[in-house]
Write a protein that holds these residues in place. Structure first.
Motif, mmCIF file in Angstrom:
data_model
loop_
_atom_site.group_PDB
_atom_site.id
_atom_site.type_symbol
_atom_site.label_atom_id
_atom_site.label_comp_id
_atom_site.label_asym_id
_atom_site.label_seq_id
_atom_site.Cartn_x
_atom_site.Cartn_y
_atom_site.Cartn_z
ATOM 1 N N TYR A 1 -10.453 11.018 -2.684
ATOM 2 C CA TYR A 1 -10.459 9.659 -2.153
ATOM 3 C C TYR A 1 -11.837 9.322 -1.572
ATOM 4 O O TYR A 1 -12.382 8.247 -1.813
ATOM 5 N N VAL B 1 0.843 -1.192 0.000
ATOM 6 C CA VAL B 1 0.000 0.000 0.000
ATOM 7 C C VAL B 1 0.883 1.249 0.000
ATOM 8 O O VAL B 1 1.752 1.391 0.855
ATOM 9 N N HIS C 1 -15.709 6.919 8.255
ATOM 10 C CA HIS C 1 -16.398 6.036 7.321
ATOM 11 C C HIS C 1 -17.433 5.180 8.047
ATOM 12 O O HIS C 1 -18.588 5.068 7.623
ATOM 13 N N ARG D 1 -6.623 5.900 4.240
ATOM 14 C CA ARG D 1 -7.448 4.843 4.850
ATOM 15 C C ARG D 1 -7.517 5.007 6.365
ATOM 16 O O ARG D 1 -8.591 4.973 6.952
ATOM 17 N N SER D 2 -6.368 5.164 6.990
ATOM 18 C CA SER D 2 -6.372 5.265 8.452
ATOM 19 C C SER D 2 -6.991 6.574 8.915
ATOM 20 O O SER D 2 -7.652 6.611 9.948
ATOM 21 N N GLY E 1 -14.262 6.692 -3.313
ATOM 22 C CA GLY E 1 -14.627 5.559 -2.467
ATOM 23 C C GLY E 1 -16.134 5.427 -2.320
ATOM 24 O O GLY E 1 -16.678 4.319 -2.305
ATOM 25 N N LEU F 1 -6.560 4.497 -7.490
ATOM 26 C CA LEU F 1 -5.535 4.081 -6.533
ATOM 27 C C LEU F 1 -4.143 4.142 -7.160
ATOM 28 O O LEU F 1 -3.178 4.561 -6.502
ATOM 29 N N THR G 1 -9.446 8.179 7.564
ATOM 30 C CA THR G 1 -10.890 8.266 7.321
ATOM 31 C C THR G 1 -11.678 7.083 7.878
ATOM 32 O O THR G 1 -12.908 7.072 7.784
ATOM 33 N N ALA G 2 -11.014 6.110 8.441
ATOM 34 C CA ALA G 2 -11.682 4.867 8.858
ATOM 35 C C ALA G 2 -12.828 5.100 9.842
ATOM 36 O O ALA G 2 -13.937 4.600 9.638
ATOM 37 N N LEU H 1 -2.109 6.310 0.329
ATOM 38 C CA LEU H 1 -3.324 5.514 0.480
ATOM 39 C C LEU H 1 -3.467 5.010 1.906
ATOM 40 O O LEU H 1 -4.557 5.043 2.480
ATOM 41 N N ASP H 2 -2.376 4.571 2.489
ATOM 42 C CA ASP H 2 -2.407 4.112 3.871
ATOM 43 C C ASP H 2 -2.853 5.244 4.806
ATOM 44 O O ASP H 2 -3.683 5.045 5.692
#
Length: 193
Positions: free
Chosen positions: A120, A10, A25, A18-19, A124, A166, A21-22, A14-15
């Motif tokens: 993103y 990753v 989300h 992801r972390s 997503g 991505l 917005t987790a 991107l990592d």
């Protein structure tokens, strides 16, 4: 509870996205009405009106800001025209759509990193629309012709466009992170060249 092994392949951006917005989300998914027992056609229309009131100004700000790094095709990925078409299909006139409330409190899109974070989330959400599309087709008989196109805006290209997005993120040159200066978004405070 088990811990996930880090995804070695990753890209750092991107990592971080992801972390960063987790939790948001998960909280948003809990608030969306698509799986609520009382969802009906009127409620669905109100949800699309709210989406339009968010997508129209954020896409305009992203477009007008000129801060998106080269390589992202905004025209190809715009959602606002499809939302407008869906609202027309659901019976709203162009005048009624133009009069819909617009979100007054958008994220700050004052850096390329902030723009990438917003993209993103929007891309997503488009990927996640596939699950919602199936649910709305089953429950409300919606499809691309009668008000459900937004949930399948990329059609059969959805998976490929997500992958290309991505790849685009992975190719954006990143500068080393700067120490916090009292302002920023934690994991999303990434500096670009």
């Amino acid at each position: 509870m088990h811990s996930q092994a880090p995804d070695v392949g990753v890209p750092p951006l991107l990592d971080a996205l992801r972390s960063g917005t987790a939790l948001l989300h998960v909280a948003l998914e809990k608030r969306l009405p698509f799986f609520a027992p009382r969802l009906d056609a009127d409620w669905y229309q109100r949800v699309l009106q709210a989406y339009y009131g968010f997508y129209r100004p954020i896409e305009a700000r992203l477009h007008d800001g000129g801060l998106i790094p080269i390589g992202f095709d905004q025209a190809l990925r715009a959602k606002t025209p499809t939302l407008r078409n869906d609202l027309n299909a659901l019976g709203l006139s162009d005048e009624a759509i133009s009069a819909l409330s617009q979100c007054p409190s958008l994220p700050h899109l004052d850096t390329p990193a902030a723009c990438l974070g917003a993209l993103y989330v929007l891309e997503g959400a488009t990927l996640g629309g596939q699950i919602l599309r199936r649910e709305m087709a089953q429950r409300l008989a919606l499809n691309a012709d009668n008000g459900g196109a937004f949930l399948n805006v990329y059609g059969t290209e959805t998976g490929r466009r997500w992958k290309r997005f991505l790849d685009y993120l992975a190719d954006v040159p990143l500068a080393p992170p700067r120490p916090p200066a009292g302002r920023g978004c934690g994991a999303l405070d990434i500096q670009l060249f």
